[in-house]
Design an enzyme around this catalytic site. Sequence first.
Site, PDB file in Angstrom:
ATOM      1  N   LEU A 186       0.860  -1.182   0.000  1.00 25.87           N
ATOM      2  CA  LEU A 186       0.000   0.000   0.000  1.00 25.87           C
ATOM      3  C   LEU A 186       0.899   1.237   0.000  1.00 25.87           C
ATOM      4  CD1 LEU A 186      -2.940   1.130   0.308  1.00 25.87           C
ATOM      5  CD2 LEU A 186      -2.517   1.145   2.772  1.00 25.87           C
ATOM      6  N   TYR A 268      -2.463 -18.676  13.848  1.00 29.86           N
ATOM      7  CA  TYR A 268      -2.676 -17.371  14.485  1.00 29.86           C
ATOM      8  C   TYR A 268      -1.603 -17.096  15.540  1.00 29.86           C
ATOM      9  CZ  TYR A 268      -5.186 -13.588  16.876  1.00 29.86           C
ATOM     10  OH  TYR A 268      -5.547 -12.389  17.430  1.00 29.86           O
TER      11      TYR A 268
END
Length: 456
Positions: A186, A268
């Site tokens: 980004l 996770y």
Amino acid sequence: MMTATKKRLKIVAAASFSLLLVVYLYRAISASTAIVPAGGVAVGVGRLSRPIEEEQQGQWPPTEDAVQRSLQNAYEAHSSLIKEQRAELLRTKEQLAQLEEQIRSLQTSTPRKYPKVKYLNYKNRKRILITGGAGFVGSHLVDDLMIQGHEVIVVDNFFTGRKRNVAHWLGHENFELIHHDIVNPLFIEIDEIYHLASPASPPHYMYNPVKTIKTNTMGTINVLGLAKRVMAKVLIASTSEVYGDPTVHPQPETYWGHVNPIGPRACYDEGKRVSETLSYAYAKQEKVQVRVARIFNTYGPRMHMNDGRVVSNFILQALRNETITVYGNGRQTRSFQYVSDLVDGMIALMASNYTQPVNLGNPVEQSIEEFAQIIKQLVGGPSMIKQTKAVEDDPQRRKPDITRARHYLKWEPKVPLEKGLRQTISYFRNELARSDRFQESSNKYFDSPDLQRGRL
């Protein structure tokens, strides 16, 4: 400002009423344009228009028959009436189009109502990026930062986040929503980053374990790379899951953890551990300003109804008068903090100069069985509590040591458990009612005869 807004709303209401009136008149005139001649056959405007135009080219032939003259006169009268009604219909259509345009213009020019935000000048106002900002915790963080007067950019791929969590800010000059997966780079100019992007409930992160690992590794690399390029400060949202099934109780930040690296929760647990490792590698090598929050169990409004966590499971089962299912013997413990307390802690950590990991959680410990009893009492109803098979690698004890947070951030949870649960139960009750309404509307649509004929 409010007076002008009220005037505009009154104008919109008046215009809407006028539009409805015009539509009613239009339909009434349309219905009356079908005439019945002496022969008893209904004739519409379109069917009569051609004979009328043809008769305009010549006169009726002279006749001495009184009945024929009477019919000619009646026909001419009807023709004249139809011409007038056609002209009236054209004028009504033009007026209707003008009213629609005026209403659209008024709606676009009428400002939306937003929560009140503080004004900050350009020196104090920050551009803050929140990855995963449309999720449960992220959306509450958006609210606080917006109200403080900062510019907030939310990036979310909407895997677990929902647009309606931040819909009340859409269109505000300080808010921007970008549909983007942070696994991809980004490029944006910002001052601070809160990196919250990652599914956080077991059903969600175990649904696609590879994606979960990529989000917490490649996504974190992209966030840290962006921070390096624009010299932004970064807060990494880590988790108490880095401690695994702990052998030390309560868990201080100096505890290294007890994690199964190949278990069902490893995608996770280990993903977040690598995320922390990457953060401190960038801090040491690239001089990126890093803050790490290890977040313990959090609850509150905007939780996903089917995220599979203890709070949402118990509340939904109690509201539906179903059996409240406790995995295992119920003696395993958790500590629950309300979402507003967590947001306060994250903002305080970002503003601090402390760079080591900090536990953000509630040090008040509850057994799962006790918690189920509390939910049952607050919701009421006939639900029974039943123990079921234990979940693999489910931590048996979980309680944060928040000495660092108290000392360096002057932070500790403030919202009592019962008060926070009442707010959360109210939210879930409304969500269930909303879901039932949508389900009823959906059933009506799919059961409609028109749709069934369309399928045939």
